[in-house]
Write a protein that holds these residues in place. Structure first.
Motif, PDB file in Angstrom:
ATOM      1  N   LEU A 198      36.883  42.507  41.308  1.00  0.00           N
ATOM      2  CA  LEU A 198      37.014  42.133  40.129  1.00  0.00           C
ATOM      3  C   LEU A 198      37.257  40.626  39.876  1.00  0.00           C
ATOM      4  CD1 LEU A 198      39.931  44.582  39.073  1.00  0.00           C
ATOM      5  CD2 LEU A 198      37.787  43.982  37.701  1.00  0.00           C
ATOM      6  N   ALA A 199      37.772  39.918  41.010  1.00  0.00           N
ATOM      7  CA  ALA A 199      38.119  38.410  41.117  1.00  0.00           C
ATOM      8  C   ALA A 199      36.574  37.674  41.244  1.00  0.00           C
ATOM      9  CB  ALA A 199      38.962  37.954  42.449  1.00  0.00           C
ATOM     10  N   THR A 200      35.739  38.239  41.999  1.00  0.00           N
ATOM     11  CA  THR A 200      34.412  37.700  42.104  1.00  0.00           C
ATOM     12  C   THR A 200      33.584  38.009  40.880  1.00  0.00           C
ATOM     13  OG1 THR A 200      34.458  38.640  44.482  1.00  0.00           O
ATOM     14  CG2 THR A 200      32.238  38.296  43.249  1.00  0.00           C
ATOM     15  N   TRP A 201      33.717  38.945  40.317  1.00  0.00           N
ATOM     16  CA  TRP A 201      32.935  38.921  38.891  1.00  0.00           C
ATOM     17  C   TRP A 201      33.499  38.639  37.796  1.00  0.00           C
ATOM     18  CZ3 TRP A 201      27.920  40.869  38.423  1.00  0.00           C
ATOM     19  CH2 TRP A 201      27.547  41.573  39.634  1.00  0.00           C
ATOM     20  N   ALA A 202      34.862  38.179  37.811  1.00  0.00           N
ATOM     21  CA  ALA A 202      35.288  37.558  36.730  1.00  0.00           C
ATOM     22  C   ALA A 202      35.325  36.078  36.663  1.00  0.00           C
ATOM     23  CB  ALA A 202      36.947  37.975  36.548  1.00  0.00           C
TER      24      ALA A 202
END
Length: 428
Positions: free
Chosen positions: A23-27
C-alpha cells in the motif's frame, strides 16, 4: 501445521506486513500526483523523485539479498521498513520547497522498498512450511493486486479531507507497520563449512619470510560482491530458474513496456477516450486476482510448463493494441494477461523457495527482482523512441512475438517442466 494458511497467526502477521508495504509503495506516486495537481510539485520534479526512488530500489536489492542471508531476514525487514518510514517525512518536508531534499529522501524510501522484497521472500519460506507455501504466495500476490486497486482509490478519497503532507505521513505509518508486524523466522542459516580437513597437518612456519602478518579481512564492499556472486552461482545450478528469469525479463521488457507506453496512445488516438486505458488496467488487475485464486487451489502436474504458458498469455495485451478491435477485446486481452501473470508468479516463487538452498534464498530472490524490475524502466525508455523510429504497429508486433516466443523457448530447457532439478514424476 495443517489447515488453511490464513488461519496461521504468524503468516497473517507476515501477510499484513507485506500488504502494508505494498500500500505504501503504490500510494506514493498517486500522492505526489496530487501534489502536481495542487501545484506544490512540478511534473519535472515528480519525475525526479520517482526516478530517485527507483534508483534506491535497484541499489538496495542486491545488498539486502546478501544481508538477509548473512543475518536475520526479519531484522532486514525491520530496518528496511524503519528506514522508509523515517525517510518519507523528508519527502513531505521538501514538498513545495526543495526537490533535492525530496529526491534524497526518495532514494532512502526506494532502498527500504528494495531491501524488503528479497527479505520478505525468504522470510515466507521460514514462516510457512513447504506444503502450504503455494497458498501463502497466492495470498500475498492477491494482496499485492488488491493494493493496486485500493491505493489509488483510497488516496483519492482521503485527499478530500487530508492534504498532501498528511497523506505522505500516512504512507510513513504504513512503512512502520510493515517493519513491526512480521514475525521472526528461523535462525539465520550457518555459513558453509570450510573445505579444510581436520586431519591435515598445520603448515610449517616460513622462517625466512620475516615476521608473521596479521590475518587480512576483505573490505565490506568486496565481501558483499563475493557473497552476491555466491548467490549467482547458486542460481546457475538451476537451469529452469535462469530460463524462467530470462523469459520473465523478456516479457517485462516488451509486454509491460507496451502497456506503459502504447496503451495510453492507443486509448487516446484510436478510441478517443482515456476510459479505455483505465478499464484495461482494471481488467488486468481483476484477471490477476482471479489468477491468484485459481493457482492457490490448482496444482497441475507440469506446473513449470503451465506457468510459462501463463506468462506467454501476456502477448495478447500488445496484440490487442495492434489490431483494430472493439474496446471489449482489449479489456479481455488484459484480463487474460493478468490471469496468466499470476499463473506464473505463484509457482515461480514457490519453486524458488523449495529448490534454492535456504541459506542463499534471499540472494537468489534479489537477483530475480533486480533483473525483472530493473529491466522495466529500461523497456519504458526504449519503447517510445522505437515507436517514433519504426511506427507503433511493427513495435507492438515485435512485443507480442517476444511475449509468445520467450516462454516457449524457456520451456525447452531441462527442469522447466516442474521448475525443479529433480526428475519429473511419471504421468498418472
Amino acid at each position: 501445521m495443517s489447515g488453511p494458511v490464513l488461519l496461521d497467526r504468524r503468516f497473517v502477521r507476515l501477510w499484513c506486513g507485506t500488504t502494508a508495504s505494498g500500500l505504501a509503495t503504490w500510494a506514493l506516486p498517486f500522492v505526489l500526483g496530487l501534489a502536481v495537481l495542487d501545484r506544490t510539485l512540478t511534473a519535472g520534479g515528480l519525475g525526479v523523485v520517482l526516478a530517485a526512488r527507483t534508483a534506491g530500489f535497484l541499489i538496495a536489492v542486491p545488498i539486502s539479498g546478501v544481508l538477509a542471508d548473512r543475518y536475520s531476514r526479519r531484522g532486514v525487514v525491520l530496518w528496511a521498513g524503519l528506514a522508509a518510514a523515517v525517510a518519507t517525512p523528508g519527502i513531505a518536508l521538501g514538498l513545495g520547497g526543495s526537490v533535492l531534499v525530496m529526491a534524497v529522501a526518495a532514494v532512502v524510501v526506494g532502498a527500504g522498498q528494495g531491501a524488503c522484497r528479497p527479505a520478505f521472500q525468504a522470510l515466507t519460506a521460514e514462516v510457512v512450511e513447504d506444503g502450504r507455501r503455494r497458498q501463502a504466495n497466492a495470498a500475498i500476490t492477491f494482496a499485492v493486486r488488491v493494493t493496486t486497486l485500493v491505493a489509488p482509490a483510497g488516496t483519492a478519497l482521503l485527499a478530500v479531507v487530508l492534504d498532501t503532507w498528511a497523506l505522505l505521513i500516512g504512507t510513513a505509518l504504513l512503512w512502520l507497520l510493515a517493519a513491526l508486524l512480521p514475525p521472526p523466522g528461523a535462525p539465520p542459516p550457518p555459513p558453509a563449512p570450510a573445505p579444510a580437513s581436520a586431519a591435515a597437518p598445520a603448515p610449517a612456519p616460513a622462517l625466512a619470510s620475516g615476521p608473521p602478518s596479521a590475518p587480512t579481512r576483505a573490505p565490506g564492499r568486496v565481501r558483499l560482491v563475493a557473497e552476491f556472486g555466491e548467490g549467482m552461482r547458486e542460481a546457475r545450478r538451476h537451469p529452469w530458474f535462469l530460463a524462467g528469469l530470462a523469459a520473465l525479463a523478456a516479457v517485462i521488457f516488451t509486454g509491460y513496456s507496451a502497456t506503459g507506453v502504447a496503451l495510453p496512445l492507443v486509448s487516446r488516438d484510436r478510441y478517443g477516450t482515456e476510459a479505455v486505458l483505465a478499464a484495461a488496467l482494471t481488467a488486468y488487475t481483476l484477471g490477476a486476482l482471479a489468477g491468484a485464486v485459481l493457482v492457490a487451489r490448482w496444482k497441475p502436474r507440469a506446473q513449470g510448463w503451465t506457468a510459462l504458458a501463463g506468462l506467454a498469455l501476456y502477448g495478447f495485451a500488445p496484440l490487442s493494441l495492434l489490431l483494430p478491435v472493439h474496446p471489449a477485446a482489449v479489456f479481455a486481452a488484459y484480463a487474460v494477461a493478468g490471469l496468466g501473470i499470476e499463473l506464473f508468479n505463484v509457482p515461480w516463487f514457490t519453486a524458488t523457495q523449495r529448490e534454492v538452498e535456504p541459506r542463499l534464498l534471499a540472494r537468489v530472490s534479489s537477483l530475480d527482482f533486480l533483473i525483472s524490475y530493473g529491466l522495466a524502466p529500461v523497456g519504458l525508455a526504449f519503447l517510445a523512441p522505437a515507436i517514433d523510429a519504426f511506427g507503433w504497429r511493427p513495435v507492438l508486433a515485435g512485443c507480442a512475438l517476444v511475449c509468445f516466443v520467450a516462454p516457449a523457448a524457456a520451456a525447452l530447457v531441462p527442469g522447466t517442466r516442474g521448475f525443479s532439478r529433480r526428475p519429473a514424476e511419471p504421468a498418472a
